[in-house]
Enzyme design. Structure first.
Site, short mmCIF file in Angstrom:
data_model
loop_
_atom_site.label_atom_id
_atom_site.label_comp_id
_atom_site.label_asym_id
_atom_site.label_seq_id
_atom_site.Cartn_x
_atom_site.Cartn_y
_atom_site.Cartn_z
N ARG A 183 -14.23 18.96 7.76
CA ARG A 183 -14.83 20.14 8.16
C ARG A 183 -13.90 21.40 8.47
O ARG A 183 -14.25 22.66 8.35
CB ARG A 183 -15.21 19.85 9.74
N LYS A 200 -11.69 0.04 5.59
CA LYS A 200 -11.80 -0.62 6.75
C LYS A 200 -11.62 0.22 7.92
O LYS A 200 -11.14 1.22 7.81
CB LYS A 200 -10.46 -1.50 6.70
N ASP A 226 -9.49 -3.16 0.14
CA ASP A 226 -8.46 -3.59 0.97
C ASP A 226 -7.28 -3.60 0.23
O ASP A 226 -6.89 -4.07 -0.63
CB ASP A 226 -8.77 -5.35 1.35
N HIS A 227 -6.29 -2.63 0.76
CA HIS A 227 -5.18 -2.05 -0.11
C HIS A 227 -4.33 -3.19 -0.32
O HIS A 227 -3.31 -3.23 -1.16
CB HIS A 227 -4.73 -0.73 0.18
N LYS A 284 -1.70 -4.74 -3.77
CA LYS A 284 -0.11 -4.76 -4.01
C LYS A 284 0.43 -5.67 -5.23
O LYS A 284 -0.21 -6.72 -5.50
CB LYS A 284 0.25 -5.11 -2.56
N GLU A 323 4.52 -5.17 12.19
CA GLU A 323 5.05 -3.81 12.03
C GLU A 323 5.80 -3.26 13.25
O GLU A 323 5.56 -3.81 14.45
CB GLU A 323 3.76 -2.81 12.33
N ASP A 362 -8.82 -5.18 13.25
CA ASP A 362 -7.78 -4.17 12.48
C ASP A 362 -6.94 -5.02 11.42
O ASP A 362 -6.90 -4.23 10.23
CB ASP A 362 -6.66 -3.31 13.55
N HIS A 369 -7.14 -7.82 6.05
CA HIS A 369 -5.91 -8.19 5.37
C HIS A 369 -5.70 -9.70 5.50
O HIS A 369 -5.12 -10.20 4.32
CB HIS A 369 -4.91 -7.13 5.89
N LYS A 398 1.75 -5.44 16.34
CA LYS A 398 2.29 -3.93 16.43
C LYS A 398 3.47 -3.94 17.52
O LYS A 398 3.84 -4.88 18.28
CB LYS A 398 1.43 -2.90 17.01
P1 NAP Z 1 -8.01 11.02 10.14
O1 NAP Z 1 -6.30 11.22 9.89
O2 NAP Z 1 -8.43 11.29 11.63
O3 NAP Z 1 -8.73 11.83 9.13
C1 NAP Z 1 -10.25 11.80 9.25
C2 NAP Z 1 -10.76 12.68 8.22
O4 NAP Z 1 -12.00 13.02 8.15
C3 NAP Z 1 -10.44 14.31 8.42
O5 NAP Z 1 -9.98 14.86 7.12
C4 NAP Z 1 -11.12 14.92 9.30
O6 NAP Z 1 -11.38 16.29 9.02
C5 NAP Z 1 -12.46 14.31 8.64
N1 NAP Z 1 -13.84 14.30 9.10
C6 NAP Z 1 -14.02 13.97 10.39
N2 NAP Z 1 -15.21 13.99 10.81
C7 NAP Z 1 -15.81 14.76 9.72
C8 NAP Z 1 -17.04 15.21 9.42
N3 NAP Z 1 -18.12 15.30 10.36
N4 NAP Z 1 -17.39 15.91 8.39
C9 NAP Z 1 -16.47 16.05 7.50
N5 NAP Z 1 -15.03 15.25 7.49
C10 NAP Z 1 -15.19 14.78 8.59
O7 NAP Z 1 -8.23 9.47 9.66
P2 NAP Z 1 -7.46 8.49 8.68
O8 NAP Z 1 -6.13 7.91 9.25
O9 NAP Z 1 -7.29 9.41 7.37
O10 NAP Z 1 -8.34 7.42 8.29
C11 NAP Z 1 -9.77 7.67 7.70
C12 NAP Z 1 -10.26 6.41 7.48
O11 NAP Z 1 -9.52 5.36 6.79
C13 NAP Z 1 -10.59 5.51 8.73
O12 NAP Z 1 -11.63 4.70 8.68
C14 NAP Z 1 -9.46 4.65 8.95
O13 NAP Z 1 -9.91 3.38 9.84
C15 NAP Z 1 -9.25 4.30 7.67
N6 NAP Z 1 -7.91 4.03 7.18
C16 NAP Z 1 -7.00 4.64 7.49
C17 NAP Z 1 -5.44 4.06 7.03
C18 NAP Z 1 -4.44 5.06 7.15
O14 NAP Z 1 -3.29 4.85 6.67
N7 NAP Z 1 -4.51 6.25 7.73
C19 NAP Z 1 -5.24 3.14 6.62
C20 NAP Z 1 -6.49 2.14 6.44
C21 NAP Z 1 -7.54 2.46 6.52
P3 NAP Z 1 -11.94 17.35 9.69
O15 NAP Z 1 -11.38 16.85 11.16
O16 NAP Z 1 -11.50 18.59 9.42
O17 NAP Z 1 -13.46 17.31 9.62
#
Ligand code: NAP
Length: 490
Positions: A48, A147, A176-177, A181, A215, A234, A239, A339
């Site tokens: 967004r 996930k 599932d990353h 690995k 972790e 989680d 995993h 954690k």
């Molecule tokens: P994050 O940092 O909160 O990022 C969320 C992203 O979604 C942002 O780019 C946000 O940008 C966008 N977004 C939110 N609402 C939106 C909407 N209505 N329209 C368009 N874009 C939107 O989350 P994240 O850590 O990257 O995680 C993303 C997903 O991957 C989650 O489901 C999480 O559980 C999963 N995941 C993450 C990790 C990790 O290492 N981070 C690992 C495994 C799984 P705007 O707010 O600008 O829209």
């Protein structure tokens, strides 16, 4: 070097988020650098936040140059990579926004389209529906889901039904990353590419298995999500159970998606249910309280940002799983994740049984059997401990380790899991992705544990941040005459 890969439009939803910046875009940068992306492959990031494409590229450049190891970020490579990268500000919860996406992608017959949903799962179903509404969910399209997929079997089914009404299962890639690995794939190579271990890989020779994903960090900025999920949703449901499957599955007939996933599914279906009072005996849940590491004070979970002060969410789980099959009857699989623990490590330990009759005294109080340790984090390695004669007089034995350290054995840079998995999606290879029935079987096993915890009204056991988890996690193993094979015992 040959160019690989099909021409593809890689659309990253959540393109400004943590996952995109820390993992997906660096992985795509490496794939570009190492010429694994087709020259016509484009990357379109969506979120967004309002950015001009050029401002977005500047943001990405700053972030990935921070995350890449020193020397890996190259200005010239970046300039070429940046020409592939575009940005569109779009709210995916709004159907009216999708014609703009369709227009940005344009007519592209013959190109693979990958829609990577790196957003919250609440947005998955509507995103799929809106993609279909503008004709983007066609045969060339693949959708990648991060996930967590649901909070329970019921909610996972709702998401999967909605996605499934738009995308055929063969075009859904549930990532599932851990499965990407190198060390995890080496586990498969070790088991099914060598004749040495497979005859021993059963209850006659294996005493027990331990799978730990620990972790040192707390919930950091993810309190909002984590407080609703907890460690079991989680980490365990995905995993840890996936790792368990790879340790326990039978050899697939071919190394191809359905054959591998059929074998994993059989393991999930053979997990003995943990229900009713067994939940108390077979599982431990904990939550970190205030603690310290190397003199630094660590906050309690309930003081973390966006966490409820009365939270009963578990940040640690230990449990004893059993697989009802001929191969695994009687072999406990101990799973543990937490954690804010003493160490960051992900590893699988296969503890073999001791020799049937001891001829020689053993040095120290190590269990006498051989041990295979497959380490996924922080470094990736496989170690096999063997009994050897301790130097000097007499025949006292001591465990010594044969060490296969991948960094030393293979001089080439090791791929990050996301690099391999992104390339697999582009090429349509789902071997390392979870099929819907696997997700369902995993939830079917996990749901009763969560219900058992809810029904007993007990709070999670406290453990000091920076420690090895609650004492009850140690007692869980001691009751069976086992103990966690971690730094405390080595
Ligand atoms: P994050 O940092 O909160 O990022 C969320 C992203 O979604 C942002 O780019 C946000 O940008 C966008 N977004 C939110 N609402 C939106 C909407 N209505 N329209 C368009 N874009 C939107 O989350 P994240 O850590 O990257 O995680 C993303 C997903 O991957 C989650 O489901 C999480 O559980 C999963 N995941 C993450 C990790 C990790 O290492 N981070 C690992 C495994 C799984 P705007 O707010 O600008 O829209």
């Amino acid at each position: 070097m040959p160019q690989r890969g099909l021409a593809c439009d890689m659309v990253v939803f959540g393109g400004t988020g943590d996952l995109a910046m820390r993992k997906l875009l660096p992985a795509l940068y490496y794939l570009h650098r190492d010429r694994h992306l087709n020259p016509d492959t484009r990357i379109l990031a969506l979120a967004r936040a309002r950015h001009e494409p050029e401002a977005y590229r500047t943001l990405v450049k700053r972030r990935i140059s921070q995350y890449l190891p020193q020397g890996d970020f190259d200005e010239q490579v970046w300039e070429a990579f940046a020409t592939r990268l575009d940005y569109l500000s779009l709210d995916v919860s709004q159907r009216v926004a999708f014609p703009r996406l369709a227009k940005a992608l344009g007519e592209s017959p013959g190109r693979v389209r990958v829609f990577y949903l790196a957003t919250m799962p609440e947005l998955f179903a509507s995103t799929a529906k809106y993609l279909a509404s503008v004709g983007l969910a066609d045969d060339q399209a693949r959708i990648v889901l991060e996930k967590p997929l649901g909070q329970s079997l019921e909610t996972a089914n709702q998401i999967n039904d909605q996605i499934g009404s738009v995308f055929d299962e063969s075009r859904v890639f549930r990532i599932d990353h851990y499965l990407g690995k190198e060390a995890v794939q080496n586990l498969l190579a070790l088991r099914f590419g060598n004749a040495l271990f497979e005859p021993l890989w059963r209850n006659a020779h294996i005493d027990h298995v331990q799978i730990s994903v620990l972790e040192t960090v707390g919930v950091e900025n993810r309190g909002d999500y984590y407080d609703k999920a907890g460690a079991i949703r989680d980490m365990v449901q995905n995993h840890l159970l996936q790792l368990l499957c790879l340790v326990a599955m039978e050899a697939p007939v071919h190394f191809e998606p359905e054959a591998v996933r059929n074998e994993k599914l059989k393991i999930l279906e053979a997990l003995r249910p943990i229900t009713g009072m067994d939940v108390q005996d077979h599982t431990v849940r904990g939550q970190y309280s205030e603690g310290s590491r190397a003199g630094e004070k660590l906050p309690a979970y309930y003081f973390e940002k966006s966490v409820d002060h009365d939270s009963n969410t578990e940040t640690f789980v230990a449990l004893k799983a059993e697989i009802d099959s001929w191969r695994w009857a009687g072999v406990p699989f101990y799973l543990r994740t937490g954690k804010a623990t003493a160490q960051r490590k992900s590893e699988i330990v296969i503890q073999f049984k001791a020799v049937p009759h001891r001829l020689f005294p053993q040095k120290g109080d190590d269990p006498a059997g051989n041990r295979l340790v497959i380490r996924l984090q922080p470094d990736e390695s496989i170690q096999l401990s063997l009994a050897a004669k301790s130097p000097g007089r007499g025949m006292t034995l001591q465990q010594v380790e044969l060490d296969l350290n991948f960094a030393k054995a293979f001089k080439r840079r090791r791929w990050d899991a996301y690099e391999r998995l992104l390339l697999d999606v582009i090429e349509g290879d789902a071997t390392l992705f979870m099929r819907r029935d696997e997700i369902e079987a995993a939830w079917r096993w996990v749901d009763p544990i969560i219900l058992g915890w809810q029904n007993c009204y007990r709070s999670p056991k406290r453990y000091a941040a920076g420690s090895w988890g609650p004492e009850a996690a140690d007692s869980l193993l001691e009751r069976q005459g086992h103990y966690w094979l971690d730094e405390r015992s080595r």
